[in-house]
Design an enzyme around this catalytic site. Sequence first.
Site, short mmCIF file in Angstrom:
data_model
loop_
_atom_site.label_atom_id
_atom_site.label_comp_id
_atom_site.label_asym_id
_atom_site.label_seq_id
_atom_site.Cartn_x
_atom_site.Cartn_y
_atom_site.Cartn_z
N ASP A 1 -6.43 7.66 10.36
CA ASP A 1 -5.05 7.35 10.76
C ASP A 1 -4.72 7.90 12.14
O ASP A 1 -5.17 8.97 12.53
CB ASP A 1 -4.08 7.92 9.72
CG ASP A 1 -4.14 7.16 8.42
OD1 ASP A 1 -4.05 5.92 8.47
OD2 ASP A 1 -4.31 7.79 7.37
N GLU B 1 0.85 -1.19 0.00
CA GLU B 1 0.00 0.00 0.00
C GLU B 1 0.89 1.24 0.00
O GLU B 1 1.81 1.34 0.81
CB GLU B 1 -0.86 0.06 1.27
CG GLU B 1 -2.07 -0.82 1.28
CD GLU B 1 -2.88 -0.58 2.55
OE1 GLU B 1 -2.93 0.57 3.01
OE2 GLU B 1 -3.40 -1.55 3.09
N TYR C 1 -10.96 -5.25 3.41
CA TYR C 1 -10.04 -4.80 4.45
C TYR C 1 -10.81 -4.77 5.76
O TYR C 1 -11.70 -3.94 5.94
CB TYR C 1 -9.53 -3.41 4.06
CG TYR C 1 -8.38 -2.86 4.88
CD1 TYR C 1 -8.40 -2.85 6.26
CD2 TYR C 1 -7.27 -2.33 4.25
CE1 TYR C 1 -7.35 -2.34 6.99
CE2 TYR C 1 -6.21 -1.81 4.97
CZ TYR C 1 -6.26 -1.81 6.34
OH TYR C 1 -5.22 -1.28 7.07
#
Length: 269
Positions: A62, A51, A177
């Site tokens: 994040d 990635e 994911y």
Amino acid sequence: MKGNRITQRFSALAQEGKKGLITYITAGDPDLDTTARLVETMIEAGADLVEVGIPFSDPVADGPVIQQASARALANGVRVKDIIRMCAGIRQKSTGVPLILMTYYNPVFQYGLENFARDAARAGVDGLIVPDLPFEESEELLGHTDRYGLALIPLVAPTTTEKRLAAMAPAVRGFVYCVSVTGVTGAREEIHTDLAKFMQKVRRHIQLPCAIGFGIAGPAQAAAVAPYCDAMVVGSAIVDLVARAGTGDPAPAVASLVREIKCAIEKCA
């Protein structure tokens, strides 16, 4: 998407009875030449998919490590078109290891949905992850990514309902994911989610490979997570090594960590 490198890599892993390792790096931290070299380093060390994160000023999914990496990259003036160009350079040198861009919706929207999908695909990128794009609003981008053979990879969390998983299933491309925790990215000492129950729920509705990410810091956690998934994602632990290297070369430490994790999930002696 039979011709997509993501599908091909997961098919090969399944035939070999192996788990995949997906590694993440923030593009432009500290600069794109280093990022390109680290991607190649990770591939050489055993990464199955890579990635490449496009830095964004408001990375809501994040944690602090990747937030700070994004800030450093943006301060260095990195741009989306430069990252795509870097991916093209990596693809010219690398083997068939899939490259995935992880970004937020605003950079894709500002670039232009179709232009982004087209240019990424032409550069040899194989997949796209957009964590702040809800499935319910992804139809337009999915149309463009499908047209150019780019897998738009969705995220699901332990809180994702059975009804929503069933609705998402037809639109999943490449792999799903699976976020291991209800929070942001970042290495954690322990993952308390009931992964067996979580993955059983996902697999009841989605018959594509499942990757677990968020919170995997090193070999021990990777080995613990491996029985529940087809691949795992390691990001913050690698990005942290880049930050710790400062003005030095982060490649040896990154290569060592990737090799250790790969060995752990393959149960090396």
